[in-house]
Write a protein that holds these residues in place. Structure first.
Motif, mmCIF file in Angstrom:
data_model
loop_
_atom_site.group_PDB
_atom_site.id
_atom_site.type_symbol
_atom_site.label_atom_id
_atom_site.label_comp_id
_atom_site.label_asym_id
_atom_site.label_seq_id
_atom_site.Cartn_x
_atom_site.Cartn_y
_atom_site.Cartn_z
ATOM 1 N N ASN A 191 0.822 -1.216 0.000
ATOM 2 C CA ASN A 191 0.000 0.000 0.000
ATOM 3 C C ASN A 191 0.855 1.266 0.000
ATOM 4 O OD1 ASN A 191 -2.640 -1.246 0.048
ATOM 5 N ND2 ASN A 191 -2.200 -1.827 2.178
ATOM 6 N N LEU A 192 1.907 1.269 -0.824
ATOM 7 C CA LEU A 192 2.790 2.421 -0.959
ATOM 8 C C LEU A 192 2.756 2.930 -2.397
ATOM 9 C CD1 LEU A 192 5.916 1.218 1.048
ATOM 10 C CD2 LEU A 192 4.350 3.051 1.723
ATOM 11 N N ARG A 193 2.610 4.246 -2.545
ATOM 12 C CA ARG A 193 2.662 4.879 -3.864
ATOM 13 C C ARG A 193 4.066 5.438 -4.093
ATOM 14 N NH1 ARG A 193 0.651 9.305 -3.843
ATOM 15 N NH2 ARG A 193 0.103 9.496 -1.637
ATOM 16 N N PRO A 194 4.745 5.017 -5.130
ATOM 17 C CA PRO A 194 6.056 5.608 -5.421
ATOM 18 C C PRO A 194 5.871 6.966 -6.112
ATOM 19 C CG PRO A 194 5.535 3.941 -7.056
ATOM 20 C CD PRO A 194 4.385 3.945 -6.082
ATOM 21 N N VAL A 195 6.381 8.026 -5.492
ATOM 22 C CA VAL A 195 6.195 9.364 -6.071
ATOM 23 C C VAL A 195 7.441 9.860 -6.800
ATOM 24 C CG1 VAL A 195 4.477 9.971 -4.332
ATOM 25 C CG2 VAL A 195 6.877 10.589 -3.948
ATOM 26 N N ALA A 196 8.578 9.191 -6.584
ATOM 27 C CA ALA A 196 9.820 9.615 -7.232
ATOM 28 C C ALA A 196 10.849 8.506 -7.131
ATOM 29 C CB ALA A 196 10.368 10.894 -6.595
ATOM 30 N N ILE A 197 11.819 8.577 -8.015
ATOM 31 C CA ILE A 197 13.066 7.824 -7.862
ATOM 32 C C ILE A 197 14.166 8.849 -7.672
ATOM 33 C CG2 ILE A 197 14.751 6.283 -8.941
ATOM 34 C CD1 ILE A 197 12.497 5.103 -10.619
ATOM 35 N N SER A 198 14.926 8.727 -6.604
ATOM 36 C CA SER A 198 16.084 9.589 -6.402
ATOM 37 C C SER A 198 17.341 8.806 -6.748
ATOM 38 C CB SER A 198 16.156 10.095 -4.954
ATOM 39 O OG SER A 198 15.186 11.090 -4.733
ATOM 40 N N SER A 199 18.022 9.273 -7.774
ATOM 41 C CA SER A 199 19.264 8.647 -8.215
ATOM 42 C C SER A 199 20.422 9.324 -7.492
ATOM 43 C CB SER A 199 19.407 8.795 -9.732
ATOM 44 O OG SER A 199 20.615 8.221 -10.168
ATOM 45 N N ILE A 200 21.119 8.566 -6.679
ATOM 46 C CA ILE A 200 22.128 9.113 -5.771
ATOM 47 C C ILE A 200 23.542 8.789 -6.266
ATOM 48 C CG2 ILE A 200 22.953 9.152 -3.393
ATOM 49 C CD1 ILE A 200 20.100 10.181 -3.712
ATOM 50 N N ARG A 201 24.364 9.824 -6.399
ATOM 51 C CA ARG A 201 25.796 9.650 -6.702
ATOM 52 C C ARG A 201 26.034 8.974 -8.054
ATOM 53 N NH1 ARG A 201 28.054 11.621 -2.313
ATOM 54 N NH2 ARG A 201 26.884 11.491 -0.375
ATOM 55 N N HIS A 202 25.251 9.396 -9.059
ATOM 56 C CA HIS A 202 25.467 8.955 -10.436
ATOM 57 C C HIS A 202 25.567 10.195 -11.322
ATOM 58 C CE1 HIS A 202 23.586 5.275 -8.671
ATOM 59 N NE2 HIS A 202 24.510 4.689 -9.420
ATOM 60 N N SER A 203 26.558 11.010 -11.071
ATOM 61 C CA SER A 203 26.693 12.290 -11.757
ATOM 62 C C SER A 203 26.972 12.099 -13.240
ATOM 63 C CB SER A 203 27.823 13.113 -11.135
ATOM 64 O OG SER A 203 28.096 14.257 -11.929
ATOM 65 N N VAL A 204 26.175 12.770 -14.062
ATOM 66 C CA VAL A 204 26.367 12.676 -15.514
ATOM 67 C C VAL A 204 27.526 13.551 -15.986
ATOM 68 C CG1 VAL A 204 23.975 12.054 -15.929
ATOM 69 C CG2 VAL A 204 24.640 14.475 -15.972
ATOM 70 N N ILE A 205 28.151 14.295 -15.066
ATOM 71 C CA ILE A 205 29.353 15.064 -15.430
ATOM 72 C C ILE A 205 30.574 14.571 -14.647
ATOM 73 C CG2 ILE A 205 28.103 17.112 -16.201
ATOM 74 C CD1 ILE A 205 28.804 18.428 -13.501
ATOM 75 N N ASP A 206 30.471 13.376 -14.077
ATOM 76 C CA ASP A 206 31.633 12.769 -13.418
ATOM 77 C C ASP A 206 32.732 12.576 -14.465
ATOM 78 O OD1 ASP A 206 33.477 10.691 -12.451
ATOM 79 O OD2 ASP A 206 32.026 10.379 -10.836
ATOM 80 N N PRO A 207 33.945 13.071 -14.201
ATOM 81 C CA PRO A 207 35.020 12.960 -15.203
ATOM 82 C C PRO A 207 35.353 11.525 -15.598
ATOM 83 C CG PRO A 207 35.646 14.489 -13.448
ATOM 84 C CD PRO A 207 34.387 13.810 -12.994
#
Length: 311
Positions: free
Chosen positions: A75-91
Motif C-alpha cells: 500500500n505504498l505509492r512511489p512518487v519519485a526515484i532519487s538517483s544518488i551519486r550517479h553524476s552525468v558530469i563525473d570525469p
C-alpha cells in the motif's frame, strides 16, 4: 476549507543495499516486500525509491513488475526515484551514469512515477566513509568552467527530452562542491538547460550541515523556490563558535533542528509550491525520525493560514 496536504514520501536511505547478507538488487521480491511493509508500518503511504537501496534502472521488465506488485501489496505509492551519486558530469563515469539515468527514467515511466531526482554528487571517498558523518570531510569537487557547464547542459537536455517523451519530470538535487552547490549556480544550471520539465530539489540540508561558513537557509530557499519541483527535507543541529570559527553539526528532527522549517513551509506555500516532499534522516532509527518529520510537515501545513483566494 482545508489546504491540501502534499505527498510526503519516505526515503529509503535508512536501508542498505543488502538484506540479511543478500544484495537487495538480486533479492527475492518477498524481501523487498518485507522492507516496504516496514515503511508502511510507520504510517507512510508514499515512498521515494532511493537507488542506494534498489536501482530500478537496472531491473528487467519482469523484475520491475515484481517491484510494482510489492509496492501495491505494501500500500505504498512511489512518487519519485532519487538517483544518488550517479553524476552525468563525473570525469570518470559520466557517460556510464548518463546511460544509467536514461534507464532510470524508463523505469520510472514503467512504474507510473512522474519524477526522477538526480544530482552531480559523486560516490563517497574512502576518507569520507571512515568518518562518522561523511560531510565533515571534503569530497569530490566539480570544476566550474565553460567545458563542464556545457557538458551539464548537453546531458540535461538529452535526459529531459527523453523524460518529457514518457511523461517524467527531472529534478536537480543541490549538493556541496558541485555545480548545484549554491542557489545561484543551481539556477544557472537549470536556466542554461532551458527545459520545461526540469526543476530544482532544494535539499539545503546538504549545505547547512557543512563545517564551514554557509549562506542563511531561508535566503537560499527564497532563490530556489520559483524553480522547485521536488524537495528532499531533513534538518541538523548547527553550532558555531565565533571565537575559533569551529562548526559542529549533526542530524536532528525537523521540528527541533536549527533550520527554520515552519518559516520555510510558509514561504513555499506563498510561492505556490505544491509538489511532494521526501523526508530523510541519517543515523540511528532514521525511519522513525522520518515518520516524525512527516507528521511535523502535515501539522504545519494544516495550521498555516489560508490565503484569501484559497478560502
Amino acid at each position: 476549507m482545508q489546504r491540501r496536504i502534499p505527498d510526503i514520501a519516505a526515503a529509503m536511505l535508512p536501508f542498505g543495499d543488502t538484506v540479511r547478507g543478500v544484495a537487495v538488487q538480486d533479492a527475492d521480491p518477498a524481501l523487498w516486500l518485507e522492507t516496504l511493509r516496514e515503511v508502511a508500518d510507520e504510517g507512510f503511504d508514499a515512498i521515494d525509491l532511493t537507488d542506494s537501496w534498489l536501482k530500478p534502472g537496472d531491473l528487467s521488465e519482469a523484475r520491475l513488475t515484481d517491484l510494482s506488485d510489492a509496492l501495491v501489496q505494501a500500500n505504498l505509492r512511489p512518487v519519485a526515484i532519487s538517483s544518488i551519486r550517479h553524476s552525468v558530469i563525473d570525469p570518470d563515469t559520466g557517460a556510464e551514469n548518463l546511460s544509467y539515468t536514461h534507464r532510470t527514467i524508463d523505469a520510472a515511466a514503467t512504474l507510473g512515477i512522474d519524477l526522477v531526482s538526480i544530482g552531480f554528487h559523486r560516490p563517497l571517498l574512502p576518507r569520507q566513509r571512515r568518518n562518522l558523518w561523511f560531510w565533515t570531510v571534503d569530497g569530490p569537487h566539480d570544476r566550474d568552467d565553460v567545458e563542464t557547464r556545457s557538458q551539464a547542459t548537453v546531458a540535461l537536455r538529452d535526459l529531459c527530452k527523453h523524460a518529457a517523451s514518457v511523461g517524467v519530470q527531472v529534478s536537480l538535487e543541490m549538493y556541496e562542491d558541485t555545480l548545484l552547490g549554491s542557489p545561484a549556480s543551481a539556477v544557472r544550471v537549470l536556466t542554461d538547460a532551458g527545459m520545461d520539465n526540469l526543476g530544482l530539489n532544494p535539499d539545503l540540508g546538504n549545505l547547512f550541515r557543512l563545517h564551514r561558513p554557509i549562506d542563511p537557509f531561508l535566503e537560499s530557499l527564497a532563490v530556489c523556490l520559483p524553480y522547485t519541483n521536488y524537495w528532499h527535507v531533513k534538518s541538523y543541529y548547527r553550532d558555531e563558535d565565533p571565537a575559533t570559527g569551529a562548526v559542529t553539526t549533526f542530524p536532528a528532527p525537523m521540528e527541533s533542528g536549527s533550520m527554520d522549517y515552519r518559516s520555510a513551509f510558509r514561504m513555499a506555500v506563498d510561492a505556490g509550491y505544491s509538489g511532494a516532499f521526501c523526508v530523510e534522516h541519517y543515523g540511528g532509527d532514521g525511519l522513525s525520525v522520518a515518520a516524525r518529520n512527516r507528521d511535523y510537515i502535515r501539522h504545519i501545513h494544516q495550521t498555516l493560514p489560508l490565503k484569501k483566494e484559497q478560502r
